[in-house]
Design a protein around this motif. Structure first.
Motif, PDB file in Angstrom:
ATOM      1  N   TRP A   2       8.952  -1.684   0.815  1.00  0.00           N
ATOM      2  CA  TRP A   2       8.269  -1.545   2.101  1.00  0.00           C
ATOM      3  C   TRP A   2       7.044  -0.281   2.230  1.00  0.00           C
ATOM      4  CZ3 TRP A   2       8.918   3.357   4.646  1.00  0.00           C
ATOM      5  CH2 TRP A   2       9.849   4.201   4.205  1.00  0.00           C
ATOM      6  N   GLY A   3       6.282  -0.219   2.928  1.00  0.00           N
ATOM      7  CA  GLY A   3       5.133   0.708   2.700  1.00  0.00           C
ATOM      8  C   GLY A   3       4.027   0.822   1.524  1.00  0.00           C
ATOM      9  N   LEU A   9       9.588 -12.293   1.729  1.00  0.00           N
ATOM     10  CA  LEU A   9      10.022 -10.985   1.384  1.00  0.00           C
ATOM     11  C   LEU A   9       9.908 -10.023   2.568  1.00  0.00           C
ATOM     12  CD1 LEU A   9       7.851 -10.721  -2.110  1.00  0.00           C
ATOM     13  CD2 LEU A   9      10.129 -11.685  -1.682  1.00  0.00           C
ATOM     14  N   HIS A  10      10.846  -9.155   2.522  1.00  0.00           N
ATOM     15  CA  HIS A  10      10.869  -8.058   3.874  1.00  0.00           C
ATOM     16  C   HIS A  10      11.683  -6.924   3.373  1.00  0.00           C
ATOM     17  CE1 HIS A  10      12.559  -6.637   7.790  1.00  0.00           C
ATOM     18  NE2 HIS A  10      11.272  -7.375   8.250  1.00  0.00           N
ATOM     19  N   PRO A  11      11.601  -5.837   4.015  1.00  0.00           N
ATOM     20  CA  PRO A  11      12.300  -4.778   3.559  1.00  0.00           C
ATOM     21  C   PRO A  11      13.616  -4.947   4.101  1.00  0.00           C
ATOM     22  CG  PRO A  11      10.077  -4.084   4.583  1.00  0.00           C
ATOM     23  CD  PRO A  11      10.156  -5.377   4.872  1.00  0.00           C
ATOM     24  N   ARG A  57       2.991  -3.582  -4.610  1.00  0.00           N
ATOM     25  CA  ARG A  57       3.478  -4.902  -5.254  1.00  0.00           C
ATOM     26  C   ARG A  57       2.513  -6.157  -5.053  1.00  0.00           C
ATOM     27  NH1 ARG A  57       7.887  -6.723  -1.212  1.00  0.00           N
ATOM     28  NH2 ARG A  57       5.756  -7.479  -0.333  1.00  0.00           N
ATOM     29  N   ASN A  58       2.029  -5.832  -3.732  1.00  0.00           N
ATOM     30  CA  ASN A  58       1.055  -7.086  -3.457  1.00  0.00           C
ATOM     31  C   ASN A  58      -0.061  -7.160  -4.262  1.00  0.00           C
ATOM     32  OD1 ASN A  58       3.320  -7.582  -1.544  1.00  0.00           O
ATOM     33  ND2 ASN A  58       2.005  -7.019   0.306  1.00  0.00           N
ATOM     34  N   LEU A  59      -0.817  -5.514  -4.286  1.00  0.00           N
ATOM     35  CA  LEU A  59      -1.930  -5.881  -5.205  1.00  0.00           C
ATOM     36  C   LEU A  59      -1.776  -6.265  -6.743  1.00  0.00           C
ATOM     37  CD1 LEU A  59      -3.458  -2.434  -4.109  1.00  0.00           C
ATOM     38  CD2 LEU A  59      -4.259  -4.485  -3.723  1.00  0.00           C
TER      39      LEU A  59
END
Ligand SMILES: Cc1cc2nc3c(=O)[nH]c(=O)nc-3n(C[C@H](O)[C@H](O)[C@H](O)COP(=O)(O)OP(=O)(O)OC[C@H]3O[C@@H](n4cnc5c(N)ncnc54)[C@H](O)[C@@H]3O)c2cc1C
Length: 410
Positions: A373-374, A221-223, A380-382
């Motif tokens: 992003w940001g 995953l990447h912006p 999202r990760n949390l």
């Protein structure tokens, strides 16, 4: 619809949806004539993820047993951050997924699925596949639909009680209906799909082994992009598909676009991932077109299925699966509505629409989350970190555990 001739189904397109439709109709006693414009069925594209909602149907139609020797059962779907290569989430598949959803989650080369579908079709004398035959026009009568089929410069009229347009995102059947009944055209959605297949043994394969697992579906995953990687061809190759924004390029599965677009979208990714992408080239690019079509049937006896009806972005990996579901349900509902097919067509469309819309929403959500992003990416990760693997799997029960509604099942 009593004798076999009066039950004949004419199918335009022998892709995944068309071949599945031929098998599903034949299984319910409807002879199928399948017209494919290509002289030879070529395996367009590369890998496919086939989730349990699709493999359940392939098993019932005798396709799964033919596909399994060449398919792989991945152990998990893994999400990784492209910058750090940190694992963000893991959805268990393998035997866990199979017992949860009642059918295997597979990855395979598209060619292997096509060969398995064709072998199953060849075993059924009431399926006729004609290649090099393009459905060029359609006409509707009171008790039948006629397709004008062009073969070697010759034109033939072929009548059937039902015409199934399974002719993909650039469907001629839909184009005919656009002319006569206001159906929609496909539209470029602003995204490019980049594909490469790399040998597992070799420099690119070694670069992949450093950052992904050979027995998983890994999404980075990447912006600016995301990339999905999984094994195909009995593990001898790895299928890579990356997705970026881009300008419209020539239609088709194997086009060319400037690789600088992909390289530019990847700014800030880990050096190991950038190395894999550089070694994996040349990449072929595919402009993603979608179809937002409000109607999929005509009561006189026409149905659009698969990409012809609702080509979608591949962010839920469900386009082929939806075509397989469409085909199976259509055949069962038509068989269960003797006489006039209008009723079966209406029920089919009403049942399919909410399902396909939910899948479309899931794809849009994936696209949003994977390119975040940001602070949004941090949130999202949390959320992903707080969700146990079993809960992540449970979130997909509606999709992978799907069974044909009672009304359509035998
Ligand atoms: C990068 C990418 C990755 C994907 N990954 C996945 C995935 O992992 N899982 C998944 O389920 N889906 C995936 N999809 C989506 C999937 O590939 C498509 O949804 C699926 O192939 C559509 O099948 P279809 O049979 O409807 O159409 P097609 O496969 O396009 O078949 C249509 C057939 O009709 C023929 N045809 C066209 N016009 C005519 C005519 N006038 N007369 C006769 N024949 C005609 C064509 O030659 C073709 O053979 C992905 C798509 C992309 C772009």
């Amino acid at each position: 619809m009593t004798d076999a001739r009066s039950r004949q189904v004419v199918i335009a397109g022998a892709g995944i949806a068309g071949l599945t439709a031929a098998l599903a109709f034949s299984a319910r006693g409807f002879p199928a004539r399948l017209f494919e414009q290509a002289n030879q069925l070529e395996a367009a594209g590369a890998g496919l993820q086939l989730s349990p909602n699709a493999t359940r149907i392939l098993r019932r139609l005798g396709v799964l047993e033919r596909l399994l020797p060449n398919a792989i059962r991945p152990e998990a779907v893994v999400l990784k951050e492209a910058r750090s290569l940190r694992e963000l989430a893991r959805v268990p598949l393998g035997t866990y997924g199979e017992s949860r959803w009642g059918a295997p989650y597979l990855v395979a080369h598209r060619a292997d699925l096509q060969v398995a579908l064709m072998a199953a079709a060849a075993d059924r004398p009431d399926i006729e596949l004609v290649t090099g035959a393009r459905v060029a026009a359609i006409a509707v009568q009171r008790q039948s639909v006629t397709a004008t089929v062009e073969t070697d410069g010759k034109t033939t009229e072929v009548a059937g009680r039902l015409l199934v347009g399974a002719d993909g995102v650039w469907s001629s059947v839909r184009a005919e209906l656009a002319r006569t009944a206001g159906f929609a055209a496909s539209r470029f959605c602003g995204e490019l799909a980049w594909r490469a297949t790399i040998p597992a043994q070799g420099a690119a394969g070694a670069a992949f082994a450093q950052i992904g697992a050979a027995d998983c579906v890994t999404t980075f995953l990447h912006p600016g992009f995301h990339m999905v990687a999984y094994p195909v061809s009995k593990g001898s190759a790895v299928n890579l598909a990356a997705f970026t924004k881009g300008e419209r390029i020539a239609e088709g599965w194997s086009g060319h676009a400037d690789p600088a677009i992909l390289a530019g979208a990847m700014r800030g990714t880990s050096a190991a991932l950038a190395r894999l992408v550089a070694l994996a080239g040349p990449w072929t690019a595919f402009p993603i077109h979608t179809v937002e079509q409000r109607r999929w049937t005509m009561p006189e006896g026409i149905a659009l299925i698969g990409d012809a009806a609702h080509a979608m972005t591949p962010f839920a990996a469900q386009g082929a699966a939806m075509g397989i579901e469409d085909a199976s349900m259509l055949a069962n509902l038509i068989a269960d509505s003797p006489g006039d097919p209008a009723q079966g067509l209406a029920i089919w469309e009403n049942l399919r629409r909410p399902r396909v819309e939910r899948v479309l929403k899931r794809g849009a959500l994936n696209r949003l989350a994977w390119h975040a992003w940001g602070p949004v990416a941090m949130a999202r990760n949390l959320v992903l970190a707080a969700r146990p693997a079993e809960k992540l799997a449970a979130d997909l029960d509606w999709l992978y555990g799907w069974e044909e509604p009672q009304v359509a099942r035998r």
